[in-house]
Design a protein around this motif. Structure first.
Motif, PDB file in Angstrom:
ATOM      1  N   HIS A   1      -7.768  -4.113   2.581  1.00 49.47           N
ATOM      2  CA  HIS A   1      -7.590  -3.392   3.849  1.00 49.47           C
ATOM      3  C   HIS A   1      -8.462  -4.004   4.945  1.00 49.47           C
ATOM      4  O   HIS A   1      -8.032  -4.138   6.102  1.00 49.47           O
ATOM      5  N   GLN A   2      -9.686  -4.397   4.579  1.00 44.94           N
ATOM      6  CA  GLN A   2     -10.587  -5.025   5.532  1.00 44.94           C
ATOM      7  C   GLN A   2     -10.000  -6.351   6.028  1.00 44.94           C
ATOM      8  O   GLN A   2     -10.017  -6.645   7.220  1.00 44.94           O
TER       9      GLN A   2
ATOM     10  N   LEU B   1      -0.592  -1.816  -2.979  1.00 43.84           N
ATOM     11  CA  LEU B   1      -0.455  -2.648  -1.786  1.00 43.84           C
ATOM     12  C   LEU B   1       0.989  -2.686  -1.292  1.00 43.84           C
ATOM     13  O   LEU B   1       1.245  -2.646  -0.080  1.00 43.84           O
TER      14      LEU B   1
ATOM     15  N   THR C   1       1.543   0.472   0.541  1.00 41.48           N
ATOM     16  CA  THR C   1       0.809   0.569   1.800  1.00 41.48           C
ATOM     17  C   THR C   1       1.335  -0.389   2.854  1.00 41.48           C
ATOM     18  O   THR C   1       1.363  -0.064   4.043  1.00 41.48           O
ATOM     19  N   TYR C   2       1.754  -1.587   2.411  1.00 42.67           N
ATOM     20  CA  TYR C   2       2.219  -2.612   3.336  1.00 42.67           C
ATOM     21  C   TYR C   2       3.641  -3.054   2.960  1.00 42.67           C
ATOM     22  O   TYR C   2       3.857  -4.168   2.490  1.00 42.67           O
TER      23      TYR C   2
END
Length: 446
Positions: A308-309, A350, A353-354
């Motif tokens: 995420h970072q 992931l 989320t994306y």
């Protein structure tokens, strides 16, 4: 002298099929029993449905020789070896063991049991599971006697012999590793040992069934605790801006230190599961074991935070949304086994989320698992390295070790393959380490 005319291997998965093949290679006639009709058909064609080095050729030879055949229908045999799953009772809600597969296997073979037969539970199980299996068998066959009732004179011998092999080395370790054989009585242990000595060159050590069950749980809990130390150390090093792999390499030069390697978590059908069986039965006493499980279970969250970072840093630069490549889905290198895999869990999160931004690189599978199918794509390593903005290395497959580290992407290397002895990448370390002065300020003289 071999007085076992044939044996039945109940469950033809990652443990059962190699075990069946090893006995067949030693000249024992083996009946493989499984509920998966497709797997049975594949095996009878001399082909494997799992990836294990050397298994394809060995299986083909044993099938062609008539030593091994598979079926979905229970048949009489002199010995029955049960290797079926023992997952958690309620996924996501607790860690109590689910013995329903063991019960189903026991009830399946019960009608074909005869006096003198041997039944061995190989599935990794909580303490008392073998005795429970014997109770199910006894209830299904009241015409036969079992160790819990007749002791040394029982019609049926019952024992526990946990597998202790490393995936990727199954055929070798099934022969060379020592085996712990825990009978419900001494006669049960002796009978089971006689069977295993037909195939095992390592020592076959007799004990009681409860100790044998606990031995397997203890072995995997020991490894889990040591992996948790390495994973916790990686978190500390991340905060202190220290390369954890370099640190471990140096610390391990001490003659009595052997720190394991950190990773994105712990997976597989044993280490990620078995310690919870101890915790479930002894929650007040198993404090270190519980803590280790929690550390390892939480490591994927740390990896996700790093991704995420990196995504946020990419977005701050402007341009198209970041493309993310997950290198590896298996729970360990050079196999196709996805059971309890932290890599699979991370990749799945992931993708959720994306959506549309995540690609998968996994050389040991030909198609995506159900939770990823239609939501992402499989790419070759070289293509992903060239086209993706963020590379998340989750499994240290040899294929990945042999390729150069991606140069034009942000790399989050959870296995130390590409950054193990180099400077930590920006995506895997804080911008600034905490100053030592703050930690020792109170020690300064007034």
């Amino acid at each position: 002298m071999n007085d076992f005319k044939n044996i039945c291997m109940v469950g033809l998965g990652y443990i059962g099929l190699p075990t069946a093949v090893v006995f067949a290679l030693r000249g024992v006639d083996v009946i493989g029993l499984d509920v998966n009709a497709r797997a049975v058909e594949t095996i009878n064609q001399g082909k494997t449905h799992i990836v294990e080095p050397g298994l394809d050729d060995a299986l083909r030879r044993t099938v062609q020789a008539g030593r091994l055949r598979a079926t979905t229908t229970p048949e009489p045999a002199d010995a029955f070896l049960i290797a079926v799953p023992t997952p958690f009772l309620s996924e996501g809600e607790g860690h109590d063991p689910d013995l329903s597969y063991v019960k189903s296997a026991a009830l399946a073979i019960a009608p074909v049991l005869k006096k003198g037969d041997l039944v061995i539970l190989e599935s990794t199980s909580p303490v008392g599971a073998t005795e429970q299996m014997a109770a199910w068998l006894s209830a299904a066959r009241p015409d036969l006697t079992f160790p819990q009732d007749a002791g040394e004179d029982s019609d049926i011998r019952v024992a526990h012999c946990p597998e202790r092999i490393l995936p990727g080395h199954a055929l070798t370790e099934l022969v060379t590793n020592d085996r712990i054989i825990g009978g419900m009585t001494e006669a049960c242990s002796t009978r089971a040992r006689k069977l295993y000595k037909l195939a095992v060159e390592g020592d076959c050590i007799e004990t009681d069934c409860r100790t044998a069950e606990m031995a397997k749980l203890t072995e995997n809990s020991f490894r889990d605790v040591n992996i948790a130390f390495a994973n916790e150390l990686s978190l500390i090093c991340d905060r202190q801006n220290i390369n954890v792999w370099e640190l471990i390499r140096l610390a391990n030069r001490h003659p009595r230190v052997n720190i394991l390697q950190p990773g994105p978590g712990v997976g597989g059908h044993c280490i990620a599961v078995d310690p919870w069986f101890i915790v479930s039965q002894s929650p007040e006493e198993a404090r270190i074991i519980r803590a280790a499980r929690e550390i390892n279970d939480n490591k994927p969250e740390w990896v996700l935070a790093k991704v995420h970072q990196a995504v946020a840093e990419h977005a701050a630069k402007g341009g198209a949304p970041a493309r993310i490549a997950c290198f590896g889905l298996a729970f360990k290198p050079n196999i196709d086994d996805l059971r309890e895999s932290p890599a699979l869990s991370i990749a799945t999160r992931l993708v959720q989320t994306y959506p549309g931004q995540v690609d998968i690189v996994e050389p040991y599978i030909e198609s995506l698992p159900a939770q990823l199918e239609g939501k992402t794509q499989l790419l070759r390593p070289s293509v992903a390295a060239e086209t993706c903005d963020i590379i998340v290395l989750l499994v240290d497959h040899d294929d990945f070790k042999s390729m150069p580290a991606p140069r034009n992407s942000t790399v989050i290397d959870t296995r130390g393959v590409w950054v193990g002895h180099d400077a930590v990448t920006p995506a895997a370390a804080p911008a600034k380490a905490e100053p030592v002065e703050a930690a020792v300020k109170e020690l300064q003289p007034a």
